[in-house]
Design a protein around this motif. Sequence first.
Motif, PDB file in Angstrom:
ATOM      1  N   TRP A 138       0.826  -1.211   0.000  1.00 27.82           N
ATOM      2  CA  TRP A 138       0.000   0.000   0.000  1.00 27.82           C
ATOM      3  C   TRP A 138       0.862   1.264   0.000  1.00 27.82           C
ATOM      4  N   MET A 139       2.003   1.207   0.705  1.00 23.81           N
ATOM      5  CA  MET A 139       2.900   2.369   0.744  1.00 23.81           C
ATOM      6  C   MET A 139       3.623   2.522  -0.591  1.00 23.81           C
ATOM      7  N   ILE A 140       4.044   1.394  -1.179  1.00 25.57           N
ATOM      8  CA  ILE A 140       4.729   1.460  -2.473  1.00 25.57           C
ATOM      9  C   ILE A 140       3.825   2.086  -3.523  1.00 25.57           C
ATOM     10  N   LYS A 141       2.542   1.680  -3.520  1.00 28.19           N
ATOM     11  CA  LYS A 141       1.610   2.232  -4.513  1.00 28.19           C
ATOM     12  C   LYS A 141       1.455   3.741  -4.344  1.00 28.19           C
ATOM     13  N   ARG A 142       1.342   4.201  -3.103  1.00 27.69           N
ATOM     14  CA  ARG A 142       1.185   5.632  -2.876  1.00 27.69           C
ATOM     15  C   ARG A 142       2.442   6.400  -3.269  1.00 27.69           C
ATOM     16  N   LEU A 143       3.610   5.821  -2.982  1.00 25.27           N
ATOM     17  CA  LEU A 143       4.861   6.475  -3.377  1.00 25.27           C
ATOM     18  C   LEU A 143       4.982   6.553  -4.891  1.00 25.27           C
ATOM     19  N   GLU A 144       4.732   5.429  -5.565  1.00 22.22           N
ATOM     20  CA  GLU A 144       4.876   5.398  -7.025  1.00 22.22           C
ATOM     21  C   GLU A 144       3.882   6.338  -7.687  1.00 22.22           C
ATOM     22  N   ASN A 198      10.093   9.204   3.077  1.00 19.94           N
ATOM     23  CA  ASN A 198       9.496   9.815   1.890  1.00 19.94           C
ATOM     24  C   ASN A 198       7.982   9.838   1.986  1.00 19.94           C
ATOM     25  N   TYR A 199       7.406   8.765   2.500  1.00 21.57           N
ATOM     26  CA  TYR A 199       5.954   8.689   2.645  1.00 21.57           C
ATOM     27  C   TYR A 199       5.447   9.762   3.618  1.00 21.57           C
ATOM     28  N   VAL A 200       6.145   9.923   4.745  1.00 21.24           N
ATOM     29  CA  VAL A 200       5.752  10.945   5.725  1.00 21.24           C
ATOM     30  C   VAL A 200       5.865  12.331   5.115  1.00 21.24           C
ATOM     31  N   LEU A 201       6.914  12.572   4.334  1.00 20.74           N
ATOM     32  CA  LEU A 201       7.063  13.864   3.649  1.00 20.74           C
ATOM     33  C   LEU A 201       5.866  14.129   2.740  1.00 20.74           C
ATOM     34  N   LEU A 202       5.471  13.122   1.948  1.00 21.97           N
ATOM     35  CA  LEU A 202       4.362  13.309   1.012  1.00 21.97           C
ATOM     36  C   LEU A 202       3.036  13.490   1.746  1.00 21.97           C
ATOM     37  N   GLU A 203       2.874  12.828   2.881  1.00 14.09           N
ATOM     38  CA  GLU A 203       1.596  12.923   3.588  1.00 14.09           C
ATOM     39  C   GLU A 203       1.493  14.209   4.404  1.00 14.09           C
ATOM     40  N   THR A 204       2.553  14.571   5.111  1.00 10.69           N
ATOM     41  CA  THR A 204       2.483  15.701   6.040  1.00 10.69           C
ATOM     42  C   THR A 204       3.128  16.974   5.514  1.00 10.69           C
ATOM     43  N   GLY A 205       3.990  16.851   4.489  1.00  8.74           N
ATOM     44  CA  GLY A 205       4.731  18.015   4.012  1.00  8.74           C
ATOM     45  C   GLY A 205       5.967  18.310   4.838  1.00  8.74           C
ATOM     46  N   GLN A 206       6.275  17.472   5.844  1.00 16.52           N
ATOM     47  CA  GLN A 206       7.434  17.665   6.707  1.00 16.52           C
ATOM     48  C   GLN A 206       8.595  16.799   6.237  1.00 16.52           C
ATOM     49  N   PRO A 207       9.676  17.391   5.723  1.00 20.61           N
ATOM     50  CA  PRO A 207      10.844  16.593   5.345  1.00 20.61           C
ATOM     51  C   PRO A 207      11.502  15.964   6.583  1.00 20.61           C
ATOM     52  N   MET A 208      12.040  14.777   6.409  1.00 19.66           N
ATOM     53  CA  MET A 208      12.747  14.062   7.473  1.00 19.66           C
ATOM     54  C   MET A 208      14.015  13.448   6.892  1.00 19.66           C
ATOM     55  N   HIS A 209      14.886  12.980   7.796  1.00 22.98           N
ATOM     56  CA  HIS A 209      16.067  12.269   7.323  1.00 22.98           C
ATOM     57  C   HIS A 209      16.475  11.235   8.350  1.00 22.98           C
ATOM     58  N   ALA A 210      16.945  10.097   7.878  1.00 24.23           N
ATOM     59  CA  ALA A 210      17.421   9.020   8.744  1.00 24.23           C
ATOM     60  C   ALA A 210      18.909   8.800   8.489  1.00 24.23           C
ATOM     61  N   PHE A 211      19.709   8.789   9.574  1.00 23.67           N
ATOM     62  CA  PHE A 211      21.143   8.538   9.487  1.00 23.67           C
ATOM     63  C   PHE A 211      21.434   7.133  10.018  1.00 23.67           C
ATOM     64  N   ASP A 212      22.379   6.451   9.391  1.00 20.72           N
ATOM     65  CA  ASP A 212      22.859   5.173   9.911  1.00 20.72           C
ATOM     66  C   ASP A 212      23.667   5.467  11.179  1.00 20.72           C
ATOM     67  N   LEU A 213      23.150   5.024  12.324  1.00 18.85           N
ATOM     68  CA  LEU A 213      23.751   5.385  13.607  1.00 18.85           C
ATOM     69  C   LEU A 213      25.195   4.903  13.721  1.00 18.85           C
ATOM     70  N   THR A 214      25.499   3.758  13.129  1.00 19.54           N
ATOM     71  CA  THR A 214      26.855   3.204  13.250  1.00 19.54           C
ATOM     72  C   THR A 214      27.879   4.001  12.458  1.00 19.54           C
ATOM     73  N   ARG A 215      27.424   4.894  11.587  1.00 15.50           N
ATOM     74  CA  ARG A 215      28.349   5.670  10.753  1.00 15.50           C
ATOM     75  C   ARG A 215      28.515   7.099  11.275  1.00 15.50           C
ATOM     76  N   LEU A 216      27.968   7.374  12.476  1.00 16.04           N
ATOM     77  CA  LEU A 216      28.106   8.693  13.097  1.00 16.04           C
ATOM     78  C   LEU A 216      29.246   8.675  14.097  1.00 16.04           C
ATOM     79  N   SER A 217      29.893   9.827  14.267  1.00 16.19           N
ATOM     80  CA  SER A 217      31.026   9.947  15.202  1.00 16.19           C
ATOM     81  C   SER A 217      30.744  11.084  16.181  1.00 16.19           C
ATOM     82  N   GLY A 218      30.292  10.716  17.361  1.00 19.97           N
ATOM     83  CA  GLY A 218      30.066  11.734  18.383  1.00 19.97           C
ATOM     84  C   GLY A 218      28.741  12.455  18.220  1.00 19.97           C
ATOM     85  N   ALA A 219      28.712  13.703  18.710  1.00 15.93           N
ATOM     86  CA  ALA A 219      27.477  14.487  18.761  1.00 15.93           C
ATOM     87  C   ALA A 219      27.039  14.950  17.375  1.00 15.93           C
TER      88      ALA A 219
END
Length: 788
Positions: A234-240, A255-276
């Motif tokens: 259902w999410m794939i269909k809405r995205l496409e 991406n789905y949340v951005l399209l539904e709410t208009g609020q951009p978001m971003h996810a970082f891979d936690l293991t690739r972060l260094s410190g704060a």
Amino acid sequence: MKFSENWLRSLVNPSCSSDELAHALTMAGIEVENIQPVAAVFDRVVVAEVISVDKHPAADRLSVCVVNAGKTEESRLQIVCGAPNVRVGIKVPCALVGANLPGFTIKKAKLRGVESSGMLCSAKELGISEAAEGLLILPDDAEIGMDFRQFYELDDQIFTLSLTPNRADCLGVYGIAREVAAITATSILPFENKAVTAEIADGVNVQILDSQACPLYCGRVIRDIRPDAVTPSWMIKRLERSGLRPINPVVDITNYVLLETGQPMHAFDLTRLSGAIQVRYAKPGERIQLLNGNEVELEPDMLLIADEQKPLALAGIMGGMDSSVIESTTSLFLECAFFKPEIISGKSFRLGFNSDSAYRFERGVDFAATYNVLHYATDLILKICGGKAGPVVEIKHTLPPRSAVDVRAGRVRRVLGIDMNQQQIGDYFKRLGFQFIDHDDTFTVTPPSYRFDLSIEEDFIEELARIHGYDHIPRLAPRAPINMLPAPETKRLPIELKQSLVSLDYQEVVNYAFVDAVWERDLVGNDSPITLQNPIASHMSVMRSTLIGGLIANLQFNLNRKQSRIRLFEMGCCFVRNEATDCQQAEKLAGLCYGDAVSEQWGVATRTVDYFDVKADIEMLFGSRNIHFEKFVHPALHPGKSAQISLNNQIVGWLGELHPRWQKKYEFQKNTVLFEIDLQALINKSMPVVKEIAKFPPVRRDMAIIIDNDVSVHSLLSGMLADKPAIVTDISLFDIYRGKGMENNKKSLAFRVLLQDTEKTLTDEEADGAMAILIEILEKRFGAVLRK
């Protein structure tokens, strides 16, 4: 902005057709640019399961499949298939015999001697996608024998909106649903506001180094997500159907949340972060490789999300490759923030690309929903990918104020011209979701956090007109007193000047006020023009201080189209630096002549237009006012064929032929004559004065003088006219002589003098006396000698 109508109707479902809904949105200012079906029309396509796959006995690339297309024994079909991804156990769309697909009909047939009773379909063959690499594989929970159109929700439309920049609140499906609910007076499904409780204590230290640029930042850690998680269909269909391709579950959810709410978001891979995590501006020399593959050198005015060692993302624009979520990611840091629009605006354009995030942040996102949206995205991730969420880190500083505005009901009625009562106004504001206080025919309204375009009373009156319906406002002719506008005799309208130039065979052009910095440097020697922060093109990066650059470009354009005689003029604003205000605006009139002086004809000999032709046009524009042409130097003009124009001892413009250097650069074969005049000098004109017509004949006397070459005729005429006797009515030059019998640095000038009295016939003594005064002026002031 593209979205699925079914998605919209899952949030708000007014009782109107797709076309009626599109019309209602368009009439309310949310233009629906296009509506198109999700898929082409087809029938007799069902969900089928592949039971067995065998090689075709006579073709290497074909397979003989047995599929189950229903619940009866007759539903087991043998179908020959050439798709490379066919295998036992998958569920796919199956077109039965007699099915009408886009462009063809399925018939029972033999393929290389093997009977085939149907066709297993790809997305392209069903008109769902323009390209496909094999069969469209369906989820395992798809019901066998179910009509594929119903299963895949293909009786759906894709709406494409063309939004104006002020309606950032409609850059999400929920925002559009909110608008539809207000327009149609339909209830809307409340936004799911479920707080996700922290199950782990893990977190990341966040440091906001510039709270003005980022007044709100929320984030949380999520661990132990499943790498093998799959994005639900259902999410794939809405995205496409919104124009986005699926990537991986976490990215798809953001991406789905951005399209539904208009609020951009971003996810970082936690293991690739260094410190704060740090929100700061870029340092000199820093670089980042973005998710689109571009490696960019960061500039000091670019806001970053960084850790203690490296940049992670361009804030509000795009994430970096080094910290991106990949298929093996099991721990992530989820970010949701509010960045000031002016901080994000223009940065992606400067870098040569655009992004959905930048498009929304530079117009403004709903900062009041940021915290809730983070919880909403967390909930989706936990449901789809599993995992455990940590506590939310929320850092909040001063957010944009939402100031209340007084909206007067009487003012509403006067502006809209309709009788809208208090109850109607209050009802419309409630439908729009505005908070207000009603008191004494005035509504004190507080704009919501998602409407950055509402700040003055007229904005709210426009909202009332939209919800009331522009097509419901009666078409009444305006009633107002008709008064003659004042037309002072000492002023001319700009249109009169334009008409005068048109009568002289000029044609008007209108050019951009944004020009190439090279024009400013070459043509007026302007090395520090007023630059644009966000130019629409690299060759339109500065504000013009002269009109001639545009006219020269117009000349090139016409010559490239085989026009040989060109006479153009433009009236427009020019912009120069001013110490007091940084920018001063002045209106000017400029013209250009090229080619023959007159159109080709049998009655006049062909000759090229010259300085004096255009000088005569300028004198006609100024009329009877005494203007002075004096030699001067201009970067764009020929040093020996240019003059500045002065009026009442004030420089008001210039005239001349284009400098040979620029003639060669722009490859002009003939002389180009240009002029530019301050518009205000042409608009002002002298008041007509009534004079008595003399009944007595005029007396003409001629005089010739010898004078130095460097003394201008204009100075001689000005000197004589300033102190002439009252009976002298006109003085004009009729001959100039240089040559044999004349010294090298001398010239002979012959003037015609007209003398006349309105009361009597002049005697020789009176005429001689007046001439003696003029000769004395020339001798004493200018060193002239009367020629015998």
